[in-house]
Design an enzyme around this catalytic site. Structure first.
Site, PDB file in Angstrom:
ATOM      1  N   SER A 129      29.345  69.042  25.163  1.00  0.00           N
ATOM      2  CA  SER A 129      28.751  68.029  24.292  1.00  0.00           C
ATOM      3  C   SER A 129      27.431  68.502  23.703  1.00  0.00           C
ATOM      4  CB  SER A 129      28.503  66.769  25.122  1.00  0.00           C
ATOM      5  OG  SER A 129      27.651  65.885  24.449  1.00  0.00           O
ATOM      6  N   TYR A 154      24.495  62.455  31.798  1.00  0.00           N
ATOM      7  CA  TYR A 154      25.706  62.885  31.087  1.00  0.00           C
ATOM      8  C   TYR A 154      25.535  64.332  30.600  1.00  0.00           C
ATOM      9  CZ  TYR A 154      29.059  63.357  27.267  1.00  0.00           C
ATOM     10  OH  TYR A 154      30.046  63.811  26.436  1.00  0.00           O
TER      11      TYR A 154
HETATM   12  N1  LIG Z   1      33.614  61.323  21.210  1.00  0.00           N
HETATM   13  C1  LIG Z   1      32.475  62.016  21.111  1.00  0.00           C
HETATM   14  O1  LIG Z   1      31.631  61.785  20.212  1.00  0.00           O
HETATM   15  C2  LIG Z   1      32.180  63.136  22.078  1.00  0.00           C
HETATM   16  C3  LIG Z   1      31.005  63.888  21.896  1.00  0.00           C
HETATM   17  C4  LIG Z   1      30.719  64.912  22.784  1.00  0.00           C
HETATM   18  C5  LIG Z   1      31.588  65.208  23.822  1.00  0.00           C
HETATM   19  N2  LIG Z   1      32.714  64.453  23.986  1.00  0.00           N
HETATM   20  C6  LIG Z   1      33.593  64.804  25.106  1.00  0.00           C
HETATM   21  O2  LIG Z   1      34.920  64.886  24.631  1.00  0.00           O
HETATM   22  C7  LIG Z   1      35.832  64.463  25.641  1.00  0.00           C
HETATM   23  C8  LIG Z   1      36.744  63.378  25.091  1.00  0.00           C
HETATM   24  O3  LIG Z   1      35.932  62.299  24.645  1.00  0.00           O
HETATM   25  P1  LIG Z   1      36.531  60.986  24.003  1.00  0.00           P
HETATM   26  O4  LIG Z   1      35.568  60.547  22.959  1.00  0.00           O
HETATM   27  O5  LIG Z   1      37.961  61.192  23.670  1.00  0.00           O
HETATM   28  O6  LIG Z   1      36.362  60.005  25.244  1.00  0.00           O
HETATM   29  P2  LIG Z   1      37.372  58.925  25.864  1.00  0.00           P
HETATM   30  O7  LIG Z   1      36.592  58.182  26.883  1.00  0.00           O
HETATM   31  O8  LIG Z   1      38.014  58.159  24.772  1.00  0.00           O
HETATM   32  O9  LIG Z   1      38.460  59.835  26.558  1.00  0.00           O
HETATM   33  C9  LIG Z   1      38.336  60.330  27.866  1.00  0.00           C
HETATM   34  C10 LIG Z   1      39.591  59.944  28.617  1.00  0.00           C
HETATM   35  O10 LIG Z   1      39.492  60.527  29.900  1.00  0.00           O
HETATM   36  C11 LIG Z   1      39.973  59.600  30.844  1.00  0.00           C
HETATM   37  N3  LIG Z   1      39.320  59.879  32.121  1.00  0.00           N
HETATM   38  C12 LIG Z   1      38.008  59.708  32.451  1.00  0.00           C
HETATM   39  N4  LIG Z   1      37.795  60.068  33.723  1.00  0.00           N
HETATM   40  C13 LIG Z   1      38.991  60.474  34.223  1.00  0.00           C
HETATM   41  C14 LIG Z   1      39.423  60.966  35.472  1.00  0.00           C
HETATM   42  N5  LIG Z   1      38.577  61.090  36.497  1.00  0.00           N
HETATM   43  N6  LIG Z   1      40.726  61.308  35.616  1.00  0.00           N
HETATM   44  C15 LIG Z   1      41.587  61.185  34.586  1.00  0.00           C
HETATM   45  N7  LIG Z   1      41.249  60.725  33.374  1.00  0.00           N
HETATM   46  C16 LIG Z   1      39.960  60.378  33.198  1.00  0.00           C
HETATM   47  C17 LIG Z   1      39.595  58.229  30.308  1.00  0.00           C
HETATM   48  O11 LIG Z   1      40.449  57.207  30.797  1.00  0.00           O
HETATM   49  C18 LIG Z   1      39.746  58.436  28.804  1.00  0.00           C
HETATM   50  O12 LIG Z   1      41.003  58.001  28.348  1.00  0.00           O
HETATM   51  C19 LIG Z   1      34.974  64.021  26.815  1.00  0.00           C
HETATM   52  O13 LIG Z   1      34.882  65.100  27.711  1.00  0.00           O
HETATM   53  C20 LIG Z   1      33.618  63.748  26.193  1.00  0.00           C
HETATM   54  O14 LIG Z   1      32.575  63.923  27.134  1.00  0.00           O
HETATM   55  C21 LIG Z   1      33.030  63.431  23.133  1.00  0.00           C
END
Ligand SMILES: NC(=O)c1ccc[n+]([C@@H]2O[C@H](COP(=O)([O-])OP(=O)(O)OC[C@H]3O[C@@H](n4cnc5c(N)ncnc54)[C@H](O)[C@@H]3O)[C@@H](O)[C@H]2O)c1
Length: 326
Positions: A129, A154
């Site tokens: 991130s 985070y």
């Molecule tokens: N969306 C953004 O702007 C953004 C920015 C930087 C980094 N990220 C990273 O990208 C990745 C995806 O983000 P996103 O926006 O799709 O988030 P999201 O929360 O929509 O998706 C994450 C998914 O992981 C699942 N999850 C969480 N903990 C879990 C566990 N212990 N076991 C199994 N499943 C689990 C959740 O149920 C969720 O469906 C994440 O790692 C997030 O940190 C996202």
């Protein structure tokens, strides 16, 4: 030749799975469907994926070692991993810090351990991130900038994932790439993120929270551009080298830092309504500006984001109106 996607019911995982399935690839999806935000939205995403015969879903918590080991034993032919399951969100890490160490640190370790034993694995891509840049004020953020002063837990857990990955690449010669995503938005997006919150509140006639009195800049990145970058990366594992461990880090952002107030104005136009602003101070854990230097991502993956916010935000609004009947 299945690809394992963790967090497949999440925002980015769902879109990535749709694209890989559309290419005729086999996708094994994992998610624990937790209730950090509305699980019905996760279910609705999943329902679209399960319509494809090449998709298999397993409801698993990635921090559950035995469950992940059993999954890896069932799919010994996995060739690629895209690890997106994490506890996301900067602000919630002040409320429930243990959710972050559990999913992001323990969960990452469990996956690394399973991955290093997969005989056909070519590449393990994981989500980092822009939060790793923390208190860094030099813009744009370059991958070589300091990342040892995160301003949220985070960010600290995402940095931990990067450091753990480096050690696994060195110890086990596991080919790994960490992608530092910058504020992703688009249809099927996350209800805890600004775009979604603003749309909901503007439509409800409620004031929208505008932090740091609106003096914020974000490199907002459209979901399709993110997914194109992840797919290009997945298919290009690090080159074997005698001197370097097979671990790389890249920024995936739009390479365009936008003022928050312009972001809100575009949403207002797309919704055909004016927002009422609730100007607030900076939130703990937040940073004033993000901006991705993507030169290396362009060079190595041909990554070329092509969706400005005046195109992407109306698409999000259209989806929102359609999905919620608003
Ligand atoms: N969306 C953004 O702007 C953004 C920015 C930087 C980094 N990220 C990273 O990208 C990745 C995806 O983000 P996103 O926006 O799709 O988030 P999201 O929360 O929509 O998706 C994450 C998914 O992981 C699942 N999850 C969480 N903990 C879990 C566990 N212990 N076991 C199994 N499943 C689990 C959740 O149920 C969720 O469906 C994440 O790692 C997030 O940190 C996202």
């Amino acid at each position: 030749m299945p690809i394992l996607i963790t967090g497949v019911a999440g925002f980015i995982g769902f879109h990535l799975a749709e694209v890989l399935l559309g290419q005729g690839r086999q996708v094994i999806g994992v998610d624990n469907l937790n209730d950090y935000y509305d699980p019905a939205l996760k279910q609705a995403r999943l329902e679209r994926l399960t319509a494809d015969a090449n998709f298999r879903f397993h409801k698993i918590d990635i921090a559950e070692r035995v469950a992940v080991e059993m999954l890896a034993a069932e799919y010994r032919d996995i060739t690629g991993v895209v690890h997106l399951a994490s506890q996301a969100g900067v602000r919630y890490s002040l409320v429930n810090p243990y959710a972050y160490t559990n999913a992001n640190v323990e969960g990452h370790l469990v996956l690394l351990e399973a991955a290093r034993r997969l005989p056909d694995l070519k590449h393990f891509v994981y989500a980092s991130s822009s939060s790793v840049y923390g208190a860094n004020t030099k813009l744009p953020f370059a991958v070589t900038d300091r990342t040892d002063n995160p301003v949220s837990l985070y960010g600290a857990t995402k940095k931990t994932m990067e450091v753990m990955s480096d050690s696994y690449a060195r110890m086990w010669n596991l080919p790994l790439t960490g992608l530092r995503f910058f504020t992703v938005y688009g249809p099927w997006g996350r209800p805890d993120m600004a775009a979604f919150i603003f749309i909901r509140k503007i439509l409800a006639g409620e004031p929208i929270p505008v932090f740091n009195n609106g003096d914020m800049m974000r490199d907002f990145t459209y979901i399709d551009d993110i997914v194109a970058g992840v797919v290009a990366c997945l298919d290009r594992p690090p080159e074997p080298s005698n001197s370097e461990p097979p671990h790389r880090l890249y920024n995936i952002g739009n390479n365009n830092s936008e003022p928050l107030m312009r972001f809100i104005e575009i949403l207002e136009d797309a919704l055909g309504r004016k927002a009422e602003y609730d100007f607030l101070p900076m939130q703990p854990g937040d940073v004033r500006a993000t901006y991705a230097d993507i030169e290396a991502t362009r060079r190595d993956f041909g990554f070329e984001p092509s969706t400005p916010i005046d195109v992407g935000l109306p698409r999000l609004v259209n989806w929102y109106r359609d999905y919620y009947g608003a």
